[in-house]
Design a protein around this motif. Structure first.
Motif, PDB file in Angstrom:
ATOM      1  N   LEU A  16       3.480 -75.679 -11.650  1.00 36.74           N
ATOM      2  CA  LEU A  16       4.356 -75.463 -12.788  1.00 36.74           C
ATOM      3  C   LEU A  16       4.600 -76.839 -13.392  1.00 36.74           C
ATOM      4  O   LEU A  16       5.156 -77.719 -12.736  1.00 36.74           O
ATOM      5  N   ILE A  17       4.157 -77.038 -14.600  1.00 35.06           N
ATOM      6  CA  ILE A  17       4.312 -78.334 -15.242  1.00 35.06           C
ATOM      7  C   ILE A  17       5.470 -78.259 -16.221  1.00 35.06           C
ATOM      8  O   ILE A  17       5.531 -77.364 -17.058  1.00 35.06           O
ATOM      9  N   ILE A  18       6.402 -79.191 -16.060  1.00 35.29           N
ATOM     10  CA  ILE A  18       7.565 -79.236 -16.950  1.00 35.29           C
ATOM     11  C   ILE A  18       7.659 -80.626 -17.564  1.00 35.29           C
ATOM     12  O   ILE A  18       7.152 -81.596 -17.013  1.00 35.29           O
ATOM     13  N   ASP A  36      16.799 -87.389   2.002  1.00 40.63           N
ATOM     14  CA  ASP A  36      15.665 -87.148   2.899  1.00 40.63           C
ATOM     15  C   ASP A  36      14.972 -85.815   2.611  1.00 40.63           C
ATOM     16  O   ASP A  36      14.694 -85.025   3.512  1.00 40.63           O
ATOM     17  N   THR A  37      14.733 -85.564   1.340  1.00 39.73           N
ATOM     18  CA  THR A  37      13.995 -84.380   0.920  1.00 39.73           C
ATOM     19  C   THR A  37      13.068 -84.797  -0.218  1.00 39.73           C
ATOM     20  O   THR A  37      13.035 -85.965  -0.587  1.00 39.73           O
ATOM     21  N   SER A  38      12.300 -83.874  -0.732  1.00 40.16           N
ATOM     22  CA  SER A  38      11.409 -84.198  -1.843  1.00 40.16           C
ATOM     23  C   SER A  38      11.828 -83.408  -3.076  1.00 40.16           C
ATOM     24  O   SER A  38      12.442 -82.346  -2.978  1.00 40.16           O
ATOM     25  N   ALA A  39      11.471 -83.936  -4.221  1.00 36.35           N
ATOM     26  CA  ALA A  39      11.774 -83.248  -5.471  1.00 36.35           C
ATOM     27  C   ALA A  39      11.093 -81.878  -5.499  1.00 36.35           C
ATOM     28  O   ALA A  39      11.703 -80.881  -5.880  1.00 36.35           O
ATOM     29  N   ALA A  40       9.853 -81.823  -5.080  1.00 33.28           N
ATOM     30  CA  ALA A  40       9.122 -80.551  -5.079  1.00 33.28           C
ATOM     31  C   ALA A  40       9.809 -79.517  -4.188  1.00 33.28           C
ATOM     32  O   ALA A  40       9.954 -78.348  -4.569  1.00 33.28           O
ATOM     33  N   ARG A  41      10.256 -79.936  -3.013  1.00 32.66           N
ATOM     34  CA  ARG A  41      10.935 -79.019  -2.100  1.00 32.66           C
ATOM     35  C   ARG A  41      12.210 -78.467  -2.732  1.00 32.66           C
ATOM     36  O   ARG A  41      12.514 -77.274  -2.630  1.00 32.66           O
ATOM     37  N   GLU A  42      12.969 -79.337  -3.383  1.00 31.81           N
ATOM     38  CA  GLU A  42      14.217 -78.892  -3.995  1.00 31.81           C
ATOM     39  C   GLU A  42      13.974 -77.984  -5.194  1.00 31.81           C
ATOM     40  O   GLU A  42      14.724 -77.032  -5.414  1.00 31.81           O
ATOM     41  N   ILE A  43      12.934 -78.228  -5.951  1.00 29.95           N
ATOM     42  CA  ILE A  43      12.613 -77.356  -7.077  1.00 29.95           C
ATOM     43  C   ILE A  43      12.150 -75.990  -6.570  1.00 29.95           C
ATOM     44  O   ILE A  43      12.557 -74.946  -7.096  1.00 29.95           O
ATOM     45  N   ARG A  44      11.325 -75.976  -5.508  1.00 27.46           N
ATOM     46  CA  ARG A  44      10.916 -74.689  -4.919  1.00 27.46           C
ATOM     47  C   ARG A  44      12.130 -73.930  -4.399  1.00 27.46           C
ATOM     48  O   ARG A  44      12.245 -72.711  -4.572  1.00 27.46           O
ATOM     49  N   ARG A  45      13.069 -74.655  -3.767  1.00 21.93           N
ATOM     50  CA  ARG A  45      14.294 -74.008  -3.256  1.00 21.93           C
ATOM     51  C   ARG A  45      15.102 -73.418  -4.398  1.00 21.93           C
ATOM     52  O   ARG A  45      15.613 -72.293  -4.309  1.00 21.93           O
ATOM     53  N   PHE A  46      15.210 -74.167  -5.509  1.00 20.10           N
ATOM     54  CA  PHE A  46      15.921 -73.658  -6.679  1.00 20.10           C
ATOM     55  C   PHE A  46      15.265 -72.374  -7.192  1.00 20.10           C
ATOM     56  O   PHE A  46      15.952 -71.390  -7.481  1.00 20.10           O
TER      57      PHE A  46
END
Length: 57
Positions: A16-18, A36-46
């Motif tokens: 998903l490109i934003i 201690d997390t990644s941006a990708a992980r947090e976006i997937r969680r959202f």
């Protein structure tokens, strides 16, 4: 190698490109790193939370 907690993880085969303001992106990435997390992980969680709250799969 990372271990799983019994759940089979779905293959991540799509992107998903934003477009986002550079300053916001840099602040978000820095905050994720400090937590201690990644941006990708947090976006997937959202995305998963948003789907659950709004009747998605």
């Amino acid at each position: 190698m990372a271990s799983t907690t019994g759940k089979k993880q779905a293959k991540k085969d799509s992107q998903l490109i934003i477009r986002i303001n550079t300053k916001e992106r840099d602040e978000f990435v820095a905050l994720c790193e400090s937590l201690d997390t990644s941006a990708a992980r947090e976006i997937r969680r959202f995305i998963r939370t948003f789907q659950k709250e709004h009747g998605g799969n």
